[in-house]
Write a protein that holds these residues in place. Structure first.
Motif, short mmCIF file in Angstrom:
data_model
loop_
_atom_site.label_atom_id
_atom_site.label_comp_id
_atom_site.label_asym_id
_atom_site.label_seq_id
_atom_site.Cartn_x
_atom_site.Cartn_y
_atom_site.Cartn_z
N SER A 156 0.82 -1.21 0.00
CA SER A 156 0.00 0.00 0.00
C SER A 156 0.86 1.27 0.00
O SER A 156 0.50 2.26 -0.64
N TYR A 207 1.84 3.45 -8.17
CA TYR A 207 1.01 3.12 -9.33
C TYR A 207 0.09 4.29 -9.64
O TYR A 207 -0.39 4.96 -8.73
N PRO A 208 -0.21 4.51 -10.93
CA PRO A 208 -1.23 5.52 -11.25
C PRO A 208 -2.58 5.08 -10.65
O PRO A 208 -2.83 3.88 -10.50
N GLU A 209 -3.39 6.04 -10.32
CA GLU A 209 -4.70 5.82 -9.70
C GLU A 209 -5.53 4.77 -10.46
O GLU A 209 -6.12 3.87 -9.88
N MET A 246 -4.36 1.34 -9.70
CA MET A 246 -4.68 0.97 -8.31
C MET A 246 -6.09 0.39 -8.24
O MET A 246 -6.35 -0.53 -7.46
N GLN A 247 -7.00 0.94 -9.06
CA GLN A 247 -8.38 0.43 -9.06
C GLN A 247 -8.42 -1.03 -9.53
O GLN A 247 -9.16 -1.85 -8.97
#
Lengths: 417, 166
Positions: free
Chosen positions: B123, B141-143, B146-147
């Motif tokens: 995290s 990581y780009p957002e 992350m999703q």
């Protein structure tokens, strides 16, 4: 915007896209083969959507271990065949099948401006037709089969300008090997490679497919060419689909611009065990070889087969080696047959096979033993790629490969013709 | 989520043919693929590797073929994450899609040796070399990605999205 950015923008409903931006694009064609489709089918079934987004935009080609090389590959091919029938997608059975990246353009399934995604790293081949084509994994392809969309990060574009006239015996294979040797195997990581210049204009479509094909060997996401009269002539009679000819704006932003003097580029040979480990043919030295392979999605098209035949005509393959020639499609095979090229090969003592990826990835049809050396027109010379980990692969163009087959060592066609 | 394991260290340009040779691509189960993971460049890897272990490598890890069998083989053999200076792009997608965490961190690679014990906090991206006590932070990581990771892979992410759309 660059050519690649324009295609991406048109497929995500935006007027402009910028490198680094995440977008969801609509796909025009979704490809997989007998080794990547089984995992894609498993993931597709896990999605639980029941049907593919558009059966006419999904292609499966049994080419890697087909005609089936063993029981397990037969099971994989069967799984793919049953899925293809059930969903009524585009599928080419053994007999009509060719190497996926040879037959998709040949059958007119790709047009300029398309976005093509395939569960095969050499899907980038279609960039030669001014399409945005890129390889992905099986799960990505499962999502694209179900939804007709896939996420992408807009890549920066590197422009390569090849000035001058290509030398004799130099083609797309040499240009791309030279480029990879220059920028290394991750020199275009995550980027689009755009090929332009006088020497590029002079290349045939078959030679351009070879260059786009190996963009991945520099880490590239795509290898793209603008449309010209050669592209239009190639497409004529193959497709009735309307297409858009995108081209890069004069003020398009590039991550880098790299210029080469093409007239200074000799035929290239990539030594083991990386495609970037290149030397000009004049500096190769005396390397005896055990096998020659001419074919693959890189160099299995008619221009390649003709080039090999030009060298092998009236000559004999060195008795100390095996020369295996694999036309990339049934059409290439038939055209070669009609032109008398197959007879030239058999008289020379070469083995000619039905289309398959076979030896390129160490599947079958020409596996190397420990200590053996092979000159191959394929795309990768990694450790163990074509067989034993102690075998060696030298990548070259079809003229070098054919001359090497005759002379029993890595050799220039200049020595024969 | 925290991961801890012994390090297997490799150089640059580890290709997917090295991770899982193509002659085994007539298999598609992670456990079967794992039996041959890395065997062409490191014959003892399969015997040495234990659940939770971590691979640390130089640049362009996972270059070459698009085979998703590569992250599957690594996961099947117990590898919990890969730390490298850079990753090849198709391998990167495949790892995210199949739930194999990747961390990009030059400094960590330069300061971690084979056999070191390393702890990774996914995290925060914090990498701790327990053998030397040094800590490093990986590139976030780009957002958008992350999703996908949070959903448990691309299939779950897509399922979630389409059920939300309904």
């Amino acid at each position: 915007m660059t050519l690649a950015e324009k295609i991406l923008a048109a497929h995500c409903g935006k007027n402009k896209v910028n490198p680094g931006e995440f977008i969801n694009v609509k796909t025009d064609l979704v490809l997989s083969n007998d080794i990547t489709a089984p995992i894609a089918i498993k993931e597709f079934n896990r999605l639980g959507v029941g049907k593919v987004f558009d059966p006419q935009k999904i292609v499966m080609v049994p080419d890697h271990f087909c005609p089936n090389k063993d029981i397990q590959s037969a099971e994989q091919a069967k799984l793919m065949r049953e899925f293809a029938r059930q969903h009524n997608i585009i599928y080419f059975e053994v007999g009509q099948m060719g190497i996926e990246h040879v037959i998709l353009p040949e059958k007119g399934l790709v047009v300029p401006g398309d976005i093509v995604v395939g569960a095969d790293s050499h899907t980038d081949t279609y960039g030669a037709l001014a399409a945005f084509a890129t390889g992905m994994g099986s799960t990505d392809i499962a999502i694209a089969m179900a939804t007709g969309e896939i996420w992408m990060k807009v890549p920066p574009t590197i422009k390569f300008i090849f000035h001058g006239k290509p030398r004799k015996w130099v083609g797309g294979k040499d240009f791309i090997l030279y480029t990879i040797g220059n920028i290394s195997v991750d020199g275009a990581l995550y980027s689009v490679m755009e090929f332009t210049g006088e020497a590029i204009d002079a290349l045939s479509m078959d030679n351009r497919f070879t260059m786009s094909n190996m963009a991945i060997e520099a880490g590239g996401k795509a290898g793209i060419f603008a449309v010209d009269d050669k592209t239009r002539a190639y497409l004529k009679g193959r497709t009735s689909r309307k297409y858009t000819e995108y081209s890069s704006d004069p003020d398009a932003e590039y991550a880098r611009i790299i210029e080469y003097d093409a007239s200074g580029i000799e035929p290239q040979v990539a030594f083991p065990h990386l495609p970037s480990n290149t030397k000009p043919i004049s500096q190769v030295g005396n390397i005896a070889i055990d096998q020659v392979v001419i074919g693959s999605c890189t160099n299995g098209r008619l221009d390649d087969i003709r080039l090999a035949a030009r060298i092998l005509k009236g000559r004999k393959v060195d008795p100390n080696l095996r020369c295996i020639i694999i036309p990339g499609s049934q059409k290439v095979y038939m055209d070669a047959l009609k032109e008398g090229l197959i007879e030239i090969f058999i008289k020379a003592g070469a083995a000619v096979s039905t289309p398959t990826c076979g030896p390129c990835l160490g599947g079958y049809m020409g596996i190397l033993a420990a200590g053996e050396k092979c000159v191959s027109t394929t795309n990768r010379n990694f450790v163990g790629r074509m067989g034993h980990t102690k075998s060696e692969i030298y990548l070259a163009n079809p003229a070098i490969a054919a001359a090497s087959a005759v002379l029993g060592r890595i050799a220039s066609p200049e020595e024969l013709v | 989520m925290s991961l801890k394991g012994k390090v297997h260290k490799y150089g640059a340009n580890i290709d997917t043919d090295a991770i899982i040779p193509a002659r085994y691509l007539n298999l598609d189960e992670a456990a079967q693929l794992a039996e041959h993971c890395m065997e062409d460049i490191d014959i003892d890897f399969v015997k040495r590797v234990k659940a939770g272990d971590i691979i640390v490598a130089e640049t362009n890890f996972g270059c070459g073929s698009s085979r998703e069998h590569a992250p599957l083989a690594l996961k099947g053999s117990g590898i919990s994450c890969v730390i490298a200076k850079s990753f090849a792009r198709i391998f990167f997608r495949n790892a995210i899609n199949t739930g194999l965490p990747l961390l990009e961190c030059e400094e960590a690679v330069d300061n971690i040796k084979a056999e070191d014990t390393v702890e990774v906090d996914l995290s925060s991206g914090k990498i701790t070399n327990l053998s030397s006590g040094k800590t490093f932070t990986s590139k976030p990581y780009p957002e958008f990605m992350m999703q996908i990771i949070a959903a448990g892979g691309l299939v779950e992410h897509t399922k979630k999205k389409s059920s939300g759309a309904r």
